[in-house]
Design an enzyme around this catalytic site. Structure first.
Site, mmCIF file in Angstrom:
data_model
loop_
_atom_site.group_PDB
_atom_site.id
_atom_site.type_symbol
_atom_site.label_atom_id
_atom_site.label_comp_id
_atom_site.label_asym_id
_atom_site.label_seq_id
_atom_site.Cartn_x
_atom_site.Cartn_y
_atom_site.Cartn_z
ATOM 1 N N ASN A 9 0.932 -1.190 -0.070
ATOM 2 C CA ASN A 9 -0.130 0.286 -0.120
ATOM 3 C C ASN A 9 0.806 1.419 -0.094
ATOM 4 O OD1 ASN A 9 -1.886 2.080 0.477
ATOM 5 N ND2 ASN A 9 -2.336 1.459 2.579
ATOM 6 N N LYS A 11 0.188 4.119 -0.310
ATOM 7 C CA LYS A 11 -0.615 5.488 0.435
ATOM 8 C C LYS A 11 0.008 6.806 -0.612
ATOM 9 C CE LYS A 11 0.084 3.347 5.014
ATOM 10 N NZ LYS A 11 -0.049 3.409 6.321
ATOM 11 N N HIS A 96 -9.483 0.773 4.843
ATOM 12 C CA HIS A 96 -8.324 1.084 5.500
ATOM 13 C C HIS A 96 -8.433 2.029 6.818
ATOM 14 C CE1 HIS A 96 -4.160 2.471 6.459
ATOM 15 N NE2 HIS A 96 -3.785 1.347 5.751
ATOM 16 N N GLU A 98 -6.841 4.372 7.908
ATOM 17 C CA GLU A 98 -6.830 5.752 7.748
ATOM 18 C C GLU A 98 -8.063 6.241 6.888
ATOM 19 O OE1 GLU A 98 -3.084 5.752 5.528
ATOM 20 O OE2 GLU A 98 -1.893 4.862 7.354
ATOM 21 N N GLU A 168 -5.202 -5.376 10.338
ATOM 22 C CA GLU A 168 -4.090 -4.439 10.652
ATOM 23 C C GLU A 168 -4.644 -3.800 11.931
ATOM 24 O OE1 GLU A 168 -2.285 -3.245 6.819
ATOM 25 O OE2 GLU A 168 -3.900 -1.687 7.005
ATOM 26 N N GLY A 174 2.470 2.041 10.642
ATOM 27 C CA GLY A 174 3.209 2.944 10.566
ATOM 28 C C GLY A 174 3.956 3.506 12.123
ATOM 29 N N SER A 214 3.460 -2.361 10.210
ATOM 30 C CA SER A 214 5.023 -2.434 10.392
ATOM 31 C C SER A 214 5.670 -3.666 10.080
ATOM 32 C CB SER A 214 5.479 -2.068 12.059
ATOM 33 O OG SER A 214 4.840 -0.668 12.103
HETATM 34 C C1 PEP Z 1 -0.721 -0.005 6.070
HETATM 35 O O1 PEP Z 1 -0.872 1.372 6.180
HETATM 36 O O2 PEP Z 1 -1.783 -0.751 5.433
HETATM 37 C C2 PEP Z 1 0.329 -0.701 6.942
HETATM 38 C C3 PEP Z 1 0.429 -1.759 7.066
HETATM 39 O O3 PEP Z 1 1.403 0.487 7.013
HETATM 40 P P1 PEP Z 1 2.917 0.005 8.005
HETATM 41 O O4 PEP Z 1 3.409 -1.150 7.162
HETATM 42 O O5 PEP Z 1 3.850 1.279 7.300
HETATM 43 O O6 PEP Z 1 2.661 -0.109 9.181
#
Ligand code: PEP
Length: 251
Positions: A9, A11, A96, A98, A168, A174, A214
């Protein structure tokens, strides 16, 4: 046996030239080898067409990060399912965290999007996850149950087979904090059990459940070796070819 799925992703990162560099780097790193997992890249809307051209004749699949459920109309700034199809996207990330927190997307709206994506022939990557506060208050499973049951409301067993669920935990996105493999496995097993109760054991056994939060080359192998973890949705570590390839190699 479920095939593992690694999705990146991107973003709101990478303009067209950054897209060319990153996809060229991933393709070069894979060389002539076909990865033994499904690999998906999800660039921003503005890079989908460029990415689609670069990915022709490659095993890497293309996904988008969001879409509006409407087919067309006065929805300034929005992108429809058929528009995504027309530039070669096969997958679309929906729900997601976000989108849920920054753009106020509800479970009902995400459910509508999942239905419209399927209708258009797109494969949804349906994200769910609890916040830190929810985890600390002991309501993780209640939150996930609500997100899954409402997000999948009206979705048939045949349709479920086209959906990937991405667990997630919001506190791990992040932040550099990863759920431990045991913590993630516990939740993935819960989600699979929930799918079995909503559909059937056979449908739940086939369901791909990715982990996201992460994921990096150095923690991917341990996470991906858990029984119910079928891949990863990767944010930060998918923005450089080397780290994304490191996660693909962990498969
Ligand atoms: C995400 O935003 O889907 C995600 C998993 O981000 P990160 O790997 O940076 O934690």
């Amino acid at each position: 046996m479920r095939t593992k799925v690694i999705a990146g992703n991107w973003k709101m990162h990478k303009d067209v030239s950054g897209t060319i560099d990153l996809i060229t780097g991933i393709k070069a790193g894979l060389g002539a080898t076909t990865p033994n997992c499904t690999v998906i890249v999800c660039p921003p809307f503005t890079s989908l067409e460029t990415a689609s051209t670069l990915l022709k004749n490659s095993p890497i699949k293309l996904g988008a990060q969001n879409m509006n459920p409407e087919s067309s109309g006065a929805f300034t700034g929005e992108i429809s399912p058929s528009m995504l199809k027309s530039v070669g996207a096969e997958y679309v990330i929906l729900g997601h965290s976000e989108r849920r927190t920054l753009f106020g997307e509800s479970d009902q709206f995400i459910n509508q999007k999942i239905k419209k994506a399927l209708e258009a022939g797109l494969l949804p990557i349906f994200c769910i996850g609890e916040t830190l506060q929810e985890r600390e208050s002991g309501v993780t499973f209640d939150i996930l149950k609500r997100q899954v049951t409402q997000g999948l409301s009206g979705i048939s067993e045949q349709e479920l087979a086209k959906i990937i669920i991405a667990y997630e935990p919001v506190w791990a996105i992040g932040t550099g904090k990863t759920a431990s493999p045991e913590q993630a496995q516990e939740v993935h097993a819960y989600i699979r059990g929930l799918a079995a109760s909503l559909y059937s054991t056979a449908a739940a056994e086939k369901l791909i459940i990715q982990y996201g939060g992460s994921v990096k080359p150095d923690n991917a192998k341990e996470l991906l070796s858990q029984k119910d973890i079928d891949g990863a949705l990767v944010g930060g570590a998918c923005l450089a070819a080397e780290s994304f390839l490191g996660i693909i190699n962990a498969c």
